[in-house]
Design an enzyme around this catalytic site. Structure first.
Site, short mmCIF file in Angstrom:
data_model
loop_
_atom_site.label_atom_id
_atom_site.label_comp_id
_atom_site.label_asym_id
_atom_site.label_seq_id
_atom_site.Cartn_x
_atom_site.Cartn_y
_atom_site.Cartn_z
N HIS A 69 24.56 84.31 73.10
CA HIS A 69 25.86 83.67 72.85
C HIS A 69 26.85 83.96 74.00
O HIS A 69 28.04 84.15 73.79
CB HIS A 69 26.43 84.15 71.51
N TYR A 77 26.46 75.29 62.69
CA TYR A 77 26.46 76.63 62.08
C TYR A 77 26.14 76.44 60.60
O TYR A 77 26.64 75.50 59.98
CB TYR A 77 27.84 77.29 62.19
N LYS A 116 19.05 78.02 68.56
CA LYS A 116 19.80 78.70 69.63
C LYS A 116 20.14 80.13 69.22
O LYS A 116 20.72 80.34 68.14
CB LYS A 116 21.09 77.93 69.89
N SER A 141 30.11 71.13 69.60
CA SER A 141 30.12 72.27 68.66
C SER A 141 30.61 71.83 67.28
O SER A 141 31.46 70.95 67.15
CB SER A 141 31.07 73.35 69.20
N THR A 176 22.55 77.07 65.61
CA THR A 176 22.89 78.40 66.16
C THR A 176 22.68 79.45 65.09
O THR A 176 23.24 79.36 63.99
CB THR A 176 24.35 78.40 66.66
N GLN A 188 25.77 70.64 67.54
CA GLN A 188 25.45 72.04 67.21
C GLN A 188 25.93 72.36 65.80
O GLN A 188 27.05 72.03 65.42
CB GLN A 188 26.12 72.98 68.21
C1 FNR Z 1 30.71 79.51 72.96
N1 FNR Z 1 29.43 79.46 72.41
C2 FNR Z 1 29.20 78.76 71.26
N2 FNR Z 1 27.93 78.59 70.79
C3 FNR Z 1 27.69 77.84 69.70
O1 FNR Z 1 26.55 77.69 69.32
N3 FNR Z 1 28.74 77.26 69.03
C4 FNR Z 1 30.03 77.39 69.41
O2 FNR Z 1 30.94 76.85 68.78
C5 FNR Z 1 30.28 78.20 70.55
N4 FNR Z 1 31.56 78.40 70.98
C6 FNR Z 1 31.79 78.99 72.21
C7 FNR Z 1 33.07 79.03 72.72
C8 FNR Z 1 33.28 79.52 73.99
C9 FNR Z 1 34.67 79.53 74.55
C10 FNR Z 1 32.21 80.03 74.75
C11 FNR Z 1 32.42 80.57 76.14
C12 FNR Z 1 30.94 80.03 74.23
C13 FNR Z 1 28.28 80.00 73.19
C14 FNR Z 1 27.76 78.96 74.17
O3 FNR Z 1 27.13 77.91 73.50
C15 FNR Z 1 26.76 79.56 75.14
O4 FNR Z 1 25.79 80.27 74.43
C16 FNR Z 1 27.40 80.48 76.18
O5 FNR Z 1 28.65 79.98 76.58
C17 FNR Z 1 26.49 80.60 77.40
O6 FNR Z 1 27.01 81.50 78.32
P1 FNR Z 1 27.90 81.08 79.60
O7 FNR Z 1 27.29 79.86 80.23
O8 FNR Z 1 29.27 80.80 79.07
O9 FNR Z 1 27.84 82.30 80.44
#
Ligand code: FNR
Length: 386
Positions: free
Chosen positions: A279, A133, A255, A110, A159, A131
């Site tokens: 997300h 932003y 994403k 990330s 993302t 990834q």
């Molecule tokens: C995320 N997600 C996320 N996505 C992204 O593009 N950049 C990020 O920094 C983060 N940070 C993040 C932190 C935490 C603690 C979580 C749980 C999720 C979203 C992540 O990439 C993904 O889309 C989801 O976690 C998918 O769902 P599940 O597998 O957690 O149910």
């Protein structure tokens, strides 16, 4: 319970992580936005898909290996990008990347990681994904993309669903901020997690390494919070995808698409793959589950680009369900974070082992021997159950 072989499912890892990780960081993972309706729908809708049990087929020779965007994988799964992963366990991003690489699945770092791109590249031996932003400071983005390129990252995951942030109530109540608020509750909670505190004190010397020290005036975490809060660029549009496409000559994954039209736009502007994602229920509460959005997106763009999915995948069964409905690959976020918080690198490996084995057995019981042959017919509800 704590020996890896006594951990039988992702839920076991979740329970252990809940005990071992400080409340503030555990809750940061195990929460969704607002009412958490979408967070819950992601898992519930996957679980509602039933398999067709098949018998009388020679299933002795099975294969789960496949490719994701041309990369060989031991199963069609990747680790999703997650912020603050280094707060689940000291050096968390490095440990998760090592576990993923050893297992043969991609790891995505990330933008909001604790360990930097360079930390992870130095500590691992195979390429990982990065990834991004999109921030207002475009010069910073250009430098970040160049750093990911120099570190050998083979895919950029852009993302697009977090230009404003959904609220997670628990984060506010827990005082989750940068740096975390030293409330009495937080200090008491830390006092009950000596293992975590010891690990952090012993090994963690890292802090938001992709940003701190790489932006003028951001030399430590205390100056970071304000900068990050106002940096997410709300003007983000498809032309920025094109801008990145021109800057990045490796794989580009967009994403956070939830409709066929948005998936088509992402591809029209240069994406090699899209991730159907809400997300993990952390942004638009009230959005449908990602699995329910998958079939129409796969139908529309599946011949033009790879369609991936995340959200609610908690088992090999879920991975198989996603595959049956048209996803070339699925990502896990929380499951590997539970593994990391529970047992560090061993826990992430255990998470992957569990999902791999569940996938293998479930596919066999559906009478399929090669993951590449999985199609909607393995589900009782047919091609478009939603
Ligand atoms: C995320 N997600 C996320 N996505 C992204 O593009 N950049 C990020 O920094 C983060 N940070 C993040 C932190 C935490 C603690 C979580 C749980 C999720 C979203 C992540 O990439 C993904 O889309 C989801 O976690 C998918 O769902 P599940 O597998 O957690 O149910």
């Amino acid at each position: 319970m704590n020996r890896p072989e006594r951990i039988t499912c992702v839920e076991d890892l979740r329970q252990l992580a809940r005990r071992r990780v400080p409340r503030m960081f555990y809750d940061y993972v195990d929460a969704g936005a607002y009412t958490e309706a979408t967070y819950q729908a992601n898992q519930r809708d996957l679980a509602s898909l039933n398999f067709v049990q098949r018998v009388g087929i020679d299933i002795s020779n099975r294969s789960l290996t496949d490719t994701i965007l041309g990369q060989q994988v031991t199963m069609p799964l990747a680790l999703a990008p997650t912020g603050l992963t280094g707060m689940q366990h000291a050096d968390g991003e490095i440990l998760a990347a090592r576990a993923a690489q050893a297992f043969g699945v991609p790891f995505t770092l990330s933008s909001m990681s604790i360990c930097s791109i360079e930390d992870v590249a130095q500590a691992t031996s195979a390429p990982f994904w990065f990834q991004l932003y999109v921030m207002k400071d475009r010069a910073f983005i250009e430098r970040l993309v160049a750093r990911a390129h120099a570190a050998g990252c083979t895919a950029l995951v852009l993302t697009v669903d977090l230009q404003v942030q959904g609220q997670r109530h628990k984060d506010i109540l827990n005082g989750l901020s940068t740096p975390p608020k030293p409330t009495l509750m937080n200090l008491l909670n830390l006092a009950t997690k000596p293992r975590w505190c010891w690990g952090m004190a012993r090994t963690s010397r890292r802090t938001f390494g992709n940003i701190v020290g790489h932006v003028d005036g951001i030399e430590d975490v205390s100056s970071l919070a304000g900068w990050v809060a106002e940096q997410f660029d709300q003007t983000l549009s498809w032309k920025d995808v094109r801008w990145l496409r021109e800057m990045w000559n490796r794989k580009l994954i967009v994403k956070g698409v939830m409709t066929p039209d948005d998936a088509q736009s992402a591809i029209d502007h240069g994406a090699d793959a899209v991730i159907v994602s809400n997300h993990g229920g952390r942004q638009l509460d009230g959005a449908p589950s990602s699995i329910s959005a998958l079939p129409t997106i796969a139908e529309r763009v599946g011949q033009q680009a790879e369609v991936h999915i995340d959200g609610g995948i908690r088992s090999g069964q879920d991975l198989l369900r996603a595959r049956a409905l048209g996803a070339q690959a699925a990502y896990i976020g929380r499951p590997f974070l539970y593994g990391l918080g529970a047992m560090g690198q061993v826990g992430v490996r255990r998470c992957l082992e569990i999902i791999h084995r569940e996938l293998d057995i479930t596919m066999a019981l559906c009478g399929v021997t090669n993951i590449k042959d999985v199609d909607p017919s393995i589900l009782t509800t047919g091609a478009d159950p939603f």
